[in-house]
Structures are given as C-alpha cells and as structure tokens.
Design a protein around this motif. Structure first.
Motif, PDB file in Angstrom:
ATOM      1  N   TRP A  88     -10.163   8.989  13.127  1.00 56.54           N
ATOM      2  CA  TRP A  88     -10.200   9.482  11.743  1.00 56.54           C
ATOM      3  C   TRP A  88      -9.522  10.820  11.566  1.00 56.54           C
ATOM      4  O   TRP A  88      -9.516  11.358  10.468  1.00 56.54           O
ATOM      5  N   THR A  89      -8.975  11.414  12.639  1.00 58.75           N
ATOM      6  CA  THR A  89      -8.291  12.685  12.426  1.00 58.75           C
ATOM      7  C   THR A  89      -6.809  12.635  12.780  1.00 58.75           C
ATOM      8  O   THR A  89      -6.080  13.532  12.402  1.00 58.75           O
ATOM      9  N   PHE A  90      -6.359  11.608  13.459  1.00 59.03           N
ATOM     10  CA  PHE A  90      -4.954  11.575  13.869  1.00 59.03           C
ATOM     11  C   PHE A  90      -4.151  10.630  12.992  1.00 59.03           C
ATOM     12  O   PHE A  90      -4.634   9.572  12.625  1.00 59.03           O
ATOM     13  N   PRO A  91      -2.893  11.012  12.700  1.00 58.82           N
ATOM     14  CA  PRO A  91      -1.991  10.027  12.096  1.00 58.82           C
ATOM     15  C   PRO A  91      -1.544   8.996  13.130  1.00 58.82           C
ATOM     16  O   PRO A  91      -1.745   9.188  14.325  1.00 58.82           O
ATOM     17  N   ARG A  92      -0.920   7.937  12.638  1.00 58.08           N
ATOM     18  CA  ARG A  92      -0.535   6.829  13.506  1.00 58.08           C
ATOM     19  C   ARG A  92       0.764   7.126  14.243  1.00 58.08           C
ATOM     20  O   ARG A  92       1.644   7.798  13.724  1.00 58.08           O
ATOM     21  N   THR A 140      -8.031  10.571   6.684  1.00 62.66           N
ATOM     22  CA  THR A 140      -8.909  11.675   6.286  1.00 62.66           C
ATOM     23  C   THR A 140      -8.204  12.627   5.318  1.00 62.66           C
ATOM     24  O   THR A 140      -8.841  13.189   4.433  1.00 62.66           O
ATOM     25  N   PRO A 189      -5.384   6.260  16.787  1.00 59.59           N
ATOM     26  CA  PRO A 189      -4.054   6.317  16.177  1.00 59.59           C
ATOM     27  C   PRO A 189      -3.077   5.275  16.717  1.00 59.59           C
ATOM     28  O   PRO A 189      -1.881   5.398  16.488  1.00 59.59           O
ATOM     29  N   THR A 221       0.798  -3.862   5.486  1.00 58.84           N
ATOM     30  CA  THR A 221      -0.373  -4.287   4.696  1.00 58.84           C
ATOM     31  C   THR A 221      -1.608  -4.474   5.566  1.00 58.84           C
ATOM     32  O   THR A 221      -2.488  -3.662   5.545  1.00 58.84           O
ATOM     33  N   MET A 274       1.197   8.220   6.716  1.00 60.57           N
ATOM     34  CA  MET A 274       1.336   8.478   8.148  1.00 60.57           C
ATOM     35  C   MET A 274       0.190   7.863   8.941  1.00 60.57           C
ATOM     36  O   MET A 274       0.204   7.903  10.164  1.00 60.57           O
ATOM     37  N   GLY A 275      -0.822   7.354   8.253  1.00 63.81           N
ATOM     38  CA  GLY A 275      -1.949   6.742   8.948  1.00 63.81           C
ATOM     39  C   GLY A 275      -3.140   7.663   9.122  1.00 63.81           C
ATOM     40  O   GLY A 275      -4.117   7.269   9.739  1.00 63.81           O
ATOM     41  N   GLY A 276      -3.067   8.873   8.589  1.00 65.48           N
ATOM     42  CA  GLY A 276      -4.211   9.781   8.683  1.00 65.48           C
ATOM     43  C   GLY A 276      -5.049   9.685   7.421  1.00 65.48           C
ATOM     44  O   GLY A 276      -4.773  10.339   6.433  1.00 65.48           O
ATOM     45  N   PHE A 303      -8.855  12.197   1.566  1.00 65.50           N
ATOM     46  CA  PHE A 303     -10.080  12.694   0.939  1.00 65.50           C
ATOM     47  C   PHE A 303     -10.069  14.213   0.832  1.00 65.50           C
ATOM     48  O   PHE A 303     -10.618  14.766  -0.109  1.00 65.50           O
ATOM     49  N   ARG A 313       6.828  12.466  14.495  1.00 57.04           N
ATOM     50  CA  ARG A 313       7.255  11.350  13.658  1.00 57.04           C
ATOM     51  C   ARG A 313       8.160  11.769  12.524  1.00 57.04           C
ATOM     52  O   ARG A 313       8.849  10.933  11.946  1.00 57.04           O
ATOM     53  N   MET A 316     -16.693  12.690   8.240  1.00 55.52           N
ATOM     54  CA  MET A 316     -15.464  13.426   8.507  1.00 55.52           C
ATOM     55  C   MET A 316     -14.656  13.621   7.247  1.00 55.52           C
ATOM     56  O   MET A 316     -13.780  14.471   7.199  1.00 55.52           O
ATOM     57  N   GLN A 317     -14.904  12.803   6.222  1.00 55.85           N
ATOM     58  CA  GLN A 317     -14.064  12.836   5.030  1.00 55.85           C
ATOM     59  C   GLN A 317     -14.806  13.369   3.815  1.00 55.85           C
ATOM     60  O   GLN A 317     -14.461  13.035   2.691  1.00 55.85           O
ATOM     61  N   ASN A 318     -15.849  14.158   4.022  1.00 59.04           N
ATOM     62  CA  ASN A 318     -16.600  14.726   2.898  1.00 59.04           C
ATOM     63  C   ASN A 318     -17.168  13.661   1.980  1.00 59.04           C
ATOM     64  O   ASN A 318     -17.147  13.809   0.772  1.00 59.04           O
ATOM     65  N   ARG A 319     -17.600  12.559   2.548  1.00 60.72           N
ATOM     66  CA  ARG A 319     -18.176  11.518   1.709  1.00 60.72           C
ATOM     67  C   ARG A 319     -19.599  11.263   2.181  1.00 60.72           C
ATOM     68  O   ARG A 319     -20.057  11.865   3.149  1.00 60.72           O
ATOM     69  N   GLU A 337      -1.878  -0.480   8.089  1.00 63.68           N
ATOM     70  CA  GLU A 337      -1.985  -0.909   6.693  1.00 63.68           C
ATOM     71  C   GLU A 337      -0.948  -0.284   5.784  1.00 63.68           C
ATOM     72  O   GLU A 337      -0.533  -0.924   4.834  1.00 63.68           O
ATOM     73  N   SER A 338      -0.497   0.964   6.080  1.00 62.49           N
ATOM     74  CA  SER A 338       0.469   1.537   5.150  1.00 62.49           C
ATOM     75  C   SER A 338       1.862   0.969   5.377  1.00 62.49           C
ATOM     76  O   SER A 338       2.724   1.100   4.528  1.00 62.49           O
ATOM     77  N   PRO A 387       0.790  -1.231   0.000  1.00 58.31           N
ATOM     78  CA  PRO A 387       0.000   0.000   0.000  1.00 58.31           C
ATOM     79  C   PRO A 387       0.820   1.277   0.000  1.00 58.31           C
ATOM     80  O   PRO A 387       0.314   2.324  -0.380  1.00 58.31           O
ATOM     81  N   SER A 388       2.086   1.247   0.439  1.00 58.20           N
ATOM     82  CA  SER A 388       2.764   2.524   0.594  1.00 58.20           C
ATOM     83  C   SER A 388       3.946   2.694  -0.332  1.00 58.20           C
ATOM     84  O   SER A 388       4.753   3.583  -0.132  1.00 58.20           O
ATOM     85  N   ASN A 399      -0.291  18.785  13.563  1.00 56.85           N
ATOM     86  CA  ASN A 399      -0.544  17.659  14.460  1.00 56.85           C
ATOM     87  C   ASN A 399       0.732  17.219  15.161  1.00 56.85           C
ATOM     88  O   ASN A 399       1.760  17.006  14.532  1.00 56.85           O
TER      89      ASN A 399
END
Lengths: 375, 362
Positions: B323-327, A135, B234, B245, A131-133, A138, A208, B62-65, B241-242, A26-27, A202
């Motif tokens: 849905w708003t924070f990176p990992r 949102t 997060p 996988t 980075m895992g975000g 989109f 990170r 949250m994602q405009n969908r 997944e990134s 995926p990345s 953030n």
C-alpha cells in the motif's frame, strides 16, 4: 509433385496488434479512447479518438448571453473552473473597458491560485494511482477536500462554481474566507512534504519516470504544449508572466522551467507550482482591500462589433478565448483554445517505443481532462 | 488421555487408535483423509475471509480511511457478505473463449494453493503430511498456480488478459529461482528439508538470528521474491489495474473470480507461513539462551498462537509495502531479479556454506 511456394514469412516479432484503451479504462481519466498498436509490450503508435463527451459548447455559446457563457466554461476543464470563468470575464471587461474594483482583482487572483492547487492535488492523486500507488489517491483527495470546503463556504458549490461574473463576482466572500485560507496554507505546507515522502522520493517512481516520454523544447513549441508540461521542456509559456493579467505582475513568484522534458520533470513542475501558488496566496490574503464586489454593469451586456482574444493560465496550460462579436448580446462566433487538446496531440509523438506501463505514466503526467479536449 | 494445546501428537494418535479399533485399516485411513481434508478446507475458507478483511482494514488505516465498519462489529462480516454476493452473481460466458480451459483455470490456481497448505506445520503435531522434502514439495506445488494464470489469460479471448498472463509467467518463472535459493540458504544451515525438523532445529534460537547476516539477507530476498511470486503489489503486474484493467482475471465473474481472489490471499498466507516457519521459528516460542524464567513464560504461550502471530507479522509487512509503493515496470522487475537478487543470492549461499563449515553460526 507439389510446387514449393515461398510465401513471404512475417517474423512473429514484427507483428503488431491493437488494443483499445478506453473509452472505459481506469487510466484514461475519462472517456478518451486510445487505439494503441503494440508489439509485445512496446507501443509502436497510438491514435487518440476524441468526441465521446463532445457537447458543442462553442456552438451553444453562440446563442447564450455573456453571463450565461460563464456557466458553460465551468464545464470544460471542470478542475480549473474558476480560471475558465476568469478568461471570459476578462474578455468582456476588456471589450467594454470596465474598471473592475481592486477587491475583485485580489479575490480573483487568490481563488485562481487555490483552484490551481486543488487541480494539481487531484492530478497528484491520479498520477499516483496510474503508477500503482493507491495510497496517494487518498492523501491527495484528503487535502483537496479542504479547498473544496473553503469554496463551498464562500461560493456555495464545490466543483462548478460560476463565481465570477463579467465586471466582478457573484457575491462577496464569506467572512471566514481569509482565516480558512490561511489555515489551509499552514496545513498544506506540512502535508506537501508527505507527498514527497510517499511518491517523489520513491526509487521505483523515479526509475519509472526519469528519461521516459522526453519532449524536446522545439517539439513543445511546435505542438503548442503549454502549462507545466510545456515548461518541463524549457518552453517559457506561463501566461501569468508573459501576458500578465489580474495581479500577477505585482506579486512575487517564479516561473519554474525544467530542462529534461521527461515524465519526472513534468511531475516536479506541478509539485513546484503548488508551492509557488501558496506563495502567491500568502502575499495577497492579508491585503484584500475593502470595496464593492462588483462593478456597475448594464443589465444586458453587448460587446462592440469586432474580434477579441483573451488568454489566461489555466492549471493545465494556456486557455485562450476568441470572440467575434457583431454588436449583439450574444457572440457571433466563439472559440476556445484549450490547453488539453494541444497537450494530448503530443502523446503519440512522445510515447512511441515505450512500454504500456510508461504510456499510462506519460498520460498521467500530461494531466488531460477529457471534457476540455472535447468541449 | 491428556490433550494439550502445546502438543497435538497425542490427540492425533488418539483419533487414529479410535478409528483403527472400530474400522479396518483401509477405512480408517479413508476417514482420516476426509477429516483432514475438511479441516483444511474450513481453515482455508476462514483464513481467506479474514485476510480479505485484514487487508481492507490495514489499507484503510494507511489511507486515512475507516474501512468496513457497517456489517457486524467493526465490519467483521463484510467479507462474508461479499462472499455470499460473489456466489450468487451470474457467471458470464465469454463469446469465443475456450470454455473448457476458461472454467478449468480458477480450479488449477486454487488447487495449487490448497495442496501447498497441506505441508505446513501449524503447531507441534498439527500438520497434514510431514514430508522429508517438505520445502521442495511446497516450492514445486505453489508454482503450479502459474499454469492456471496462464490458462486464464490465454482462454479469455481478451488482449489485456493475455498481456497480464504473459507478464505473470515471466515474473513467476524468474522469481521462483530467488525463492528457492533463499530457502536453500537456510536449508544449508538447518541440514534438513523436513519442516518439522527445521522447526525443531530452532528450539534454541530462530534461524534468522542463528545464521546472522546471510540468514537476514535471505529473509529479505525471500520476502521480495515471494511477494512477486504471489502477484502482489508492488509486483502486481499481472493485474495492473491502471494498465490492464484487471489483467488475467478481467473476464471472470462471480465465484470464478472469487477463486482467483481467494487463491491470491491464500498464497500470501502460504508464503508468509513458510517465511515464519523457516526463518522465524514456526510455532517455536521465542527463547533466549540462559534466561530460564523468560523462556518458561514464552513456553506458556501455545505454539499455534506463536505460529499465527509470526505469520501475520509477515503478512502485515507484505501489506505495508503493497500500500505504499508504486508498481514496477516489467523490464525493471526482471532486471531486479536477474541482475541483483540472483547474484546476491548465489554469493549469499556460498557465505552461508562457509559459515556452516567453519561453525561460526550460533
């Protein structure tokens, strides 16, 4: 009596293992395969394996005429397709010493910068996702859609435009073009603040990326890392400033240089560049002169025998086109200096000793497009 | 016979009496167990399906969908359709995988969350078992799930799965401490570990208000560490997944994957229920001391609605920051726990004990 043999005992911590990141991962943003050797979570070394999407574009160019080559360049770095076209067009125009109408130069500069913004928006999407975000993805695509709509209205296609031709443009811009571009700039100036709110500011993202994957200025120069990635290390490599083409010597914009050279600086470079590109477009959009959209060109374009080189600043760095002509309608030899290939070559150097998660972030910040690496 | 939606005790006693009149005591208990088991299973499946739908809708907004909107009204049956699809899909057998452990892992994960749900009070008189040590039981049982995740990663014969499982192990073992200690803060205030007694103790004010600052700190720490314990963003490093996988469940397909998926959502529901029960008063209505009229109106809303409302509020907060924070990165994750949350927690417990000793709480 069994003899005690002292076998060389290898400590478990020292054992390395390999994982294949890609071709389906995926990345890696495409069919790139990275053979990563890991020690626990720490990357010891890494070997990129290219060629999964090699199409032999340079060889194909040798049997195509110059107007045909334009269509092939779209398919290299498909996210900055206009800028790739621009390189070949400039080369042919320089070789034939054609006077291109003023209107064409204005439109090309505006469209190049729009293309740069669109490319950086997609980079921002995918970097956020790395980075895992999720949102972010989109948000970026929503805004990129506006640019693609402008492209579609004027040039009839959204991704592979082939809009520029040697000597001019394929067709004139749509009457709505100026209005739509101004609307977009107004819209995006507001929306880019959202980008900062959700990702740049953030704390997790900053923790990170700061100090991770540091590329020094010397290494950037010796590896030939150009574009925002090179400028993040303080390597002043903007072709628009150093070897101006189109209208870049007449418009007012800054070449932003970073000092840290880490992932966060590479990130910030692109965020600044989007703002600079909007500044360039704003200066030009109201002043597009009237006139022809193309110079008079011969039906069959033949370059005089000799060697030619033209460079442009693509969204990811310096794109060079080198042509050896024997005077016929097709080039004798053609070579592209693609920015992504050089940028990828530095990945092993800067990602040794980082964690897998950082490797993904560094890869995202280098922003490679695989078809441009493999060509 | 008077059944009431405000108190299920008489309803339970009526079932018990009816069974004991017709059967001997062994069979009466056996039938009761089956009824309770089926009820929990049904509830589990329904909540799981609804949560998947809720997550899709929340993240879509949250994602405009738009999110799912084709199958049924507002796409409500989308998750049911997906579940049927997952049940019908082929179960891929992995070469060189440890078949026994590979097949066992999803069951361990799902049984752990299934056992935890038994101790949660849904309304007055509506819980399967009311242990004296309910909080301890839930903490103990919910941490069994990590065994399943470790087995899944180990037996899959895949390096990504193994990395994911190891991350998950490190993560859950460390965050378990924070979850336990933040609950301990409230137990000091409540003076009991029994869930029903904890809820009864909040009749005149929820513990998050009663224990003022330390209780609020404990609530925030509980939210953070329970999100980490359920492997959700997060803190979703086990799946990441990134990077990996799909982490520990990369090799799972069909219904086995669905088990992991369902267990993840149910774990979220369980930690949200515990947060709602321990900090926000469980099924106890919102009361303000002295306002008799207001309290009477609040009492009119059934306890079950209060419980569900609070639980979904906590779930919504968890979805919001997913849905708003990176990992986070693995070392940052462990730094956060061992260097920040744990010392804060320990100090917080001391402050709480001091407050309770001095009688400064409300």
């Amino acid at each position: 009596m069994k003899e005690v043999v002292n076998l060389p005992v290898k400590k478990i911590e020292e054992e390395e293992y390999h994982i294949n990141m890609g071709p389906q991962h995926p990345s890696t943003h495409g069919v790139l395969r990275l053979v990563v050797s890991l020690q626990g979570e720490i990357v010891k070394s890494l070997k990129p394996h290219c060629g999964y999407i090699h199409r032999g574009i340079e060889k194909m160019c040798e049997k195509d005429t110059y107007p045909q080559i334009i269509h092939l360049t779209d398919r290299m770095d498909y996210l900055s397709a206009h800028i790739n076209n621009h390189a070949v067009c400039l080369l042919v125009e320089k070789a034939l010493e054609v006077d291109v109408p003023e209107r064409v130069i204005y439109i090309r500069t505006i469209v190049d910068e729009l293309n740069r913004i669109a490319s950086h928006q997609l980079w921002w999407c995918s970097f956020g996702m790395d980075m895992g975000g999720l949102t972010c993805f989109f948000y970026g695509l929503r805004d990129r859609e506006k640019i693609l709509d402008i492209f579609e209205e004027s040039f009839g296609s959204r991704l592979l435009h082939s809009y520029y031709t040697p000597g001019g443009l394929m067709m004139d811009i749509h009457p709505n073009f100026q209005k739509e571009v101004k609307n977009f700039i107004q819209y995006f100036r507001k929306k880019i603040k959202d980008y900062d709110d959700i990702l740049t500011g953030n704390i997790i993202m900053q923790e990170r990326t700061k100090g991770i994957g540091v590329l020094s200025r010397e290494d950037a120069i010796s590896y030939g890392v150009t574009g925002p990635s090179g400028r993040a290390s303080g390597f002043s490599c903007d072709v628009r400033k150093r070897h101006p083409y189109a209208l870049y010597d007449k418009v007012d914009f800054r070449e932003i240089l970073g000092t840290e050279g880490d992932t966060f600086t590479r990130y910030m470079m692109r965020m600044h560049e989007m703002r600079e590109s909007m500044k360039i477009i704003e200066q030009l959009i109201d002043n597009i002169p009237a006139g022809d959209y193309s110079a008079k060109m011969k039906a069959v374009i033949k370059l005089p025998a000799g060697e030619y080189y033209q460079r442009v600043e693509a969204a990811r760095g310096e794109l060079g086109v080198y042509v050896v002509s024997d005077g016929s309608k097709t080039p004798y030899r053609m070579k592209f200096r693609s920015p992504n290939f050089s940028n990828l070559s530095v990945l092993d150097h800067i990602s040794r000793g980082v964690k897998i998660a950082d490797l993904v972030a560094i890869g995202g910040s280098l922003d490679y497009v695989i078809p441009d690496i493999d060509r | 016979m008077n059944f009431s939606i405000y108190d299920f005790t008489s309803f339970n006693q009526w079932i018990d009496r009816f069974l004991r009149e017709n059967l001997n005591s062994f069979w009466a208990i056996a039938v009761e167990m089956v009824i309770i088991g089926l009820a929990i299973l049904l509830f589990y499946a329904l909540v799981g399906l609804f949560l998947v739908y809720a997550e899709r809708k929340v993240c879509a907004f949250m994602q405009n969908r738009v999110g799912p909107n084709r199958v049924g009204p507002y796409g409500f049956f989308q998750t049911i359709a997906d579940f049927i699809k997952l049940m019908l899909k082929e179960l891929i057998t992995i070469k060189n995988a440890d078949q026994f452990l590979f097949n066992l892992a999803p069951f361990i994960v799902i049984i752990a969350s299934f056992m935890a749900i038994a101790a949660i009070p849904f309304a007055k008189g509506l819980h399967a078992i009311d242990f004296d040590i309910g909080v301890l039981y839930v903490i103990a049982v919910s941490s069994l799930g990590v065994v399943g995740i470790l087995l899944a990663g180990w037996s899959s014969n895949n390096k990504y799965s193994l990395i994911g499982a190891m991350r998950s192990g490190a993560q859950i073992v460390s965050y378990e401490l924070s979850v336990g200690l933040s609950l301990l803060t409230i137990i000091i205030l409540a003076g009991t570990m029994q869930f029903s007694a904890i809820v009864e103790g909040q009749a005149n004010g929820w513990f998050i208000f009663k224990g003022h600052i330390p209780a609020f700190i404990a609530f925030v720490i509980f939210l953070i560490s329970s999100t980490a314990e359920t492997n959700r963003g997060p803190f979703d490093l086990a799946e990441a997944e990134s990077e990996l996988t799909a982490g520990f469940h990369t090799e799972y397909s069909g219904i086995k994957f669905a088990f992991f998926f369902l267990a993840e959502y149910m774990n979220m529901f369980i930690v949200a229920s515990i947060a709602a029960t321990v900090f926000l008063g469980g099924w106890m209505p919102f009361h303000v001391g002295g306002w008799a009229g207001f309290n009477h109106i609040m009492d009119f809303i059934p306890p079950f609605i209060w419980y569900i409302g609070k639980t979904f509020f906590v779930i919504w907060i968890m979805m919001w920051f997913k849905w708003t924070f990176p990992r986070l990165r693995i070392d940052q994750l462990l730094t956060l726990e061992w260097k920040y949350l744990l010392p804060i927690n320990l100090v917080n417990i001391l402050i709480m004990a001091f407050i309770v000793l001095m009688g400064w709480h409300f």
